[in-house]
Scaffold this active site. Structure first.
Site, PDB file in Angstrom:
ATOM      1  N   HIS A  12       0.906  -1.249   0.071  1.00 47.09           N
ATOM      2  CA  HIS A  12      -0.079   0.009  -0.033  1.00 47.09           C
ATOM      3  C   HIS A  12       0.881   1.380  -0.142  1.00 47.09           C
ATOM      4  CE1 HIS A  12      -4.074   2.014   0.963  1.00 47.09           C
ATOM      5  NE2 HIS A  12      -3.100   2.704   0.858  1.00 47.09           N
ATOM      6  N   HIS A 197      -9.680   1.476  -0.450  1.00 46.46           N
ATOM      7  CA  HIS A 197      -9.812   2.397   0.390  1.00 46.46           C
ATOM      8  C   HIS A 197     -11.182   2.358   1.264  1.00 46.46           C
ATOM      9  CE1 HIS A 197      -5.914   3.598  -1.354  1.00 46.46           C
ATOM     10  NE2 HIS A 197      -5.537   4.568  -0.385  1.00 46.46           N
ATOM     11  N   GLU A 200     -11.610   4.145   6.544  1.00 50.82           N
ATOM     12  CA  GLU A 200     -10.395   5.013   7.105  1.00 50.82           C
ATOM     13  C   GLU A 200     -11.246   6.195   7.697  1.00 50.82           C
ATOM     14  OE1 GLU A 200      -6.492   7.112   5.446  1.00 50.82           O
ATOM     15  OE2 GLU A 200      -7.996   6.436   3.839  1.00 50.82           O
ATOM     16  N   ASP A 278       1.934   3.820   2.714  1.00 51.07           N
ATOM     17  CA  ASP A 278       0.904   4.893   2.197  1.00 51.07           C
ATOM     18  C   ASP A 278       1.726   5.878   1.471  1.00 51.07           C
ATOM     19  OD1 ASP A 278      -1.653   5.475   1.752  1.00 51.07           O
ATOM     20  OD2 ASP A 278      -1.842   6.873   3.649  1.00 51.07           O
ATOM     21  N   ASP A 279       2.009   6.987   1.857  1.00 49.54           N
ATOM     22  CA  ASP A 279       2.692   8.172   1.152  1.00 49.54           C
ATOM     23  C   ASP A 279       3.996   8.565   1.930  1.00 49.54           C
ATOM     24  OD1 ASP A 279       0.090   8.787  -0.542  1.00 49.54           O
ATOM     25  OD2 ASP A 279      -0.811   8.836   1.458  1.00 49.54           O
TER      26      ASP A 279
END
Length: 333
Positions: A12, A197, A200, A278-279
């Site tokens: 991810h 997603h 969340e 993630d990022d």
């Protein structure tokens, strides 16, 4: 805390959420794009999370400067290539990079199909040079509406053999999965895997919807599953994986702190959950930090961290033969 005898994965990881601050600075200068700061030190607070953001949407605005400098397809190709270089530097053996071509194209009206091609080219070249194994997941950015997602889907379908899975990301509360049923029907018809997603920003009902209506085999984040015991039972029984992103969930204020993160409970419940970034460019972290700092802070034992590492490969969108070959390659080193 990382078992070096096992493959290290990150399944991810947003390609467009991992644009280096230095690259943002250089592309801004190259294309004469006005940036909020002119040095790396002063730019970082604008492009990385320094303090936790109040919500997911606020967090996502930190990504905007990275895509504002994507003024050409060459720029898109560069950041794709650098994503693979970063993965190699982190010691990753396998990475699944997800990206939204509509989001990447938006600031400079690039052709969405051209962005997909540029990303494929950059990733392919990076894998050739750095020896990392990678697959691409196409994201539809729900925040921009159904028509924009349709455009992204068509661009992916034109190169369907280069795309492994379809994802839905963005404003989960404002744009529920029910708006995108036809998009995912076409994705399944194309033979793609499905990850969504969910859970969340919205509650467990969003996860149920992703599974039952969109056909999700994996759930991105999925933290709100903790609120529904029947859902946790179902995830464990059906081996539907949760792609956990520890630091990200704190920075978006989805979870109050690492001690409150549900990953440990998911693992104890027999849910196939993994550790991911993630990022990383926006968060200022890497996969090593997630394993050695975030996971212990979330209460995971050494054995649970190892299980999460095993889960990362088991959940990966790879064939049984590809998984076996990767295990053997790492074990032989």
């Amino acid at each position: 805390m990382i078992d070096t005898t096992l493959p290290l994965t990150d399944i991810h990881r947003h390609l467009d959420g991992n644009i280096r601050p230095q690259t943002i600075l250089e592309l801004g200068r190259q294309y004469n794009i006005s940036l909020p700061a002119q040095s790396l030190e002063t730019l970082i607070p604008h492009v990385q999370v320094i303090a936790n953001e109040p919500d997911l949407v606020s967090f996502l605005t930190k990504l905007d400067w990275g895509v504002k400098v994507l003024a050409s397809l060459d720029a898109c190709r560069r950041v794709a290539f650098e994503n693979i270089e970063d993965a190699a530097r982190n010691g990753l053996h396998y990475v699944e990079l997800r990206f939204s071509p509509g989001y990447m194209a938006m600031a400079h009206q690039l052709p969405v199909s051209g962005v997909v091609e540029a990303v494929i080219d950059g990733v392919r070249e990076g894998c050739r040079i750095f020896g990392v194994q990678a697959k691409l997941i196409g994201i539809m950015s729900r925040t921009f509406g159904e028509a924009a997602c349709q455009q992204e889907l068509e661009a992916f379908l034109a190169l369907r053999d280069q795309i492994t899975a379809l994802d839905l990301a963005g404003d989960e509360l404002g744009f529920p999965g029910s708006l995108f049923l036809s998009h995912f029907n076409r994705a399944r018809d194309a033979g793609w895997h499905i990850t969504v997603h969910a859970g969340e920003a919205a509650g467990p009902e969003s996860i149920w919807q992703a599974i039952r209506e969109l056909g999700a085999e994996r759930i991105g984040h999925g933290v709100k599953a903790i609120e529904d015991r029947a859902l946790m039972d179902f995830l464990a029984e059906q081996q539907i994986g949760i792609e956990s992103c520890l630091t990200s969930n704190i920075q978006t204020s989805t979870v109050a702190d690492l001690a409150a993160h549900p990953l440990k409970t998911f693992l104890e419940h027999g849910i196939r959950a993994s550790i991911n970034t993630d990022d990383p460019g926006v968060q200022g972290v890497d996969i090593i930090h997630e394993y050695t700092v975030a996971a212990p802070a979330a209460g995971l034992s050494r054995e649970q961290i190892r299980q999460a590492q095993i889960n990362g490969l088991e959940m990966a969108f790879l064939s049984a033969e590809e998984k076996r070959a990767l295990r053997e390659k790492v074990a032989a080193k």
